[in-house]
Design an enzyme around this catalytic site. Sequence first.
Site, PDB file in Angstrom:
ATOM      1  CG  HIS A 165      -2.176  -0.634   0.960  1.00  0.00           C
ATOM      2  ND1 HIS A 165      -2.954  -0.777   0.000  1.00  0.00           N
ATOM      3  CD2 HIS A 165      -2.505  -1.815   1.795  1.00  0.00           C
ATOM      4  CE1 HIS A 165      -3.888  -1.517   0.118  1.00  0.00           C
ATOM      5  NE2 HIS A 165      -3.698  -2.485   1.300  1.00  0.00           N
ATOM      6  CB  CYS A 221      -1.872   3.973  -4.352  1.00  0.00           C
ATOM      7  SG  CYS A 221      -3.195   2.633  -4.791  1.00  0.00           S
TER       8      CYS A 221
END
Length: 367
Positions: A165, A221
Site C-alpha cells: 500500500h 498507489c
Amino acid sequence: PPGYPSSPYPAPGGFPPSSAPSVNFVPNYERPVAPPPGYASMSTPAPLWQPGETPTGMHEAPAFGPMGSEEALMPLVSATKRKALLIGINYFNTRAALRGCINDVSSMRSFLSKNRFPTEDMVLLTDDQSDPLLKPTKENILKAMSWLTAGAQLGDILFFHYSGHGSQQRDRTGMEADGMDETILPVDYRKSGQITDDEIFMRLVKPLPPGVRLTAVMDCCHSGTGMDLPFECDLTRRGGTWEEEPNPFHSTGDVQLFSGCEDEQTSADVTTRAGRSAGAMTTAFTKALLEYPNPTYPQLMHALHKNLQREGHSQRPVLSASQRFNLNRIFSLEDVTPNTNPQVGRPHRKKKVQSRGIHELEQLFFG
C-alpha cells in the site's frame, strides 16, 4: 477501455524482436532460509529528523567525473557488488488485504537472479515469514534500507523493490509541490506509522557516494515521487527531457525510480491470465524487460505504459532520477551515471501552499 487516452509516450521505433513469448511470467521461487550475513546484527536506525522539520542547505559536491559535460551523461563504470532489498506486504486478515504483493517479490527475485544478483545478497521482507527479522514492520524496513546502502562503493549496483500500500499525508515542511508527502505502509502502520518519501530519500538516496547505481521499482498507489528525486522524465517532448522539482534535493549517487503511477493515482492489484495475483507495475516491468531485453528508456517507458493499458489499467508509470542522463541510451541495471550535480543538498527556493484536501489514512480506499 473506452475514453482512456492513448499513451502519453510517443512510440519509439526500433524495438528489438521479442526474445520471449508474450506469456505471464511465473518464477520458480524458494525463499532464502536466512538473511544475508551481517544483516541480523545491524542496529535499529535512529530517526533522521523530527516531524515537521526538513533538511536544507547546500554544499559543494565531491569532484567526480566531468560534471556538467556530455561525457558525464554516458555509462561510466561496470558493476562490482550487487545487493537487493525486496518488500511485499499482503496485510493478511485486515480490511486492507492485498493478494499479489508477495508474488511480486517472488517475480522480482527471479528476475534479479537472472541478472546476476546473488540471492545471498538479497533481503526479502514479506508478511508470510515466521522469522521476525524478515517481517515488513516499519523498524525492519528502515533497518533493511540502511543495510542496502551501508558500505556502498564506486561501481556497486543496488536494487530496491516495494509492493504494497501507498498513501499520502500532509507535508508539514512546505517543500512538496502538491502539499503532500507520499508514503508507504509497513505491515504495522496502524501502530508504528507510515514511512514518508523524505525518510526513503534519506535512507536510500542521500547516503550513496558518486558512482553507485540504485534502481528502484515502487508498485503502490501515489508513488510518482515516492523517493523525492529531483528530476522527472517528460517523454511527451521529442527525445525526452528532464524536469526539475521546485525544491529539489540533490545528491551524488545514481538513483532511478520506476513508479507504478503518478502521485494522484492508484495502482492496481490484479489477477494475471494465468490466474496468479500480482501487482500491475511489477508485472509490466518484468514482462517488458523479458520481451525487450535491451530497450532505450523511451522504449521501456512506452512498453510499460502499453502493458498496463493492455490490461485495462489507467495508471501511468513515472521515471524519476537523481541525475540527468541521456534518455536515448540503452537501459541497463549495471550502467552508472557519474554525479553531474555541482552542489548537493536542498535549497529553500519556494514554500508551497496546501493546494488540495488532506487524504487522511482512514478515509482512503487503501491503495
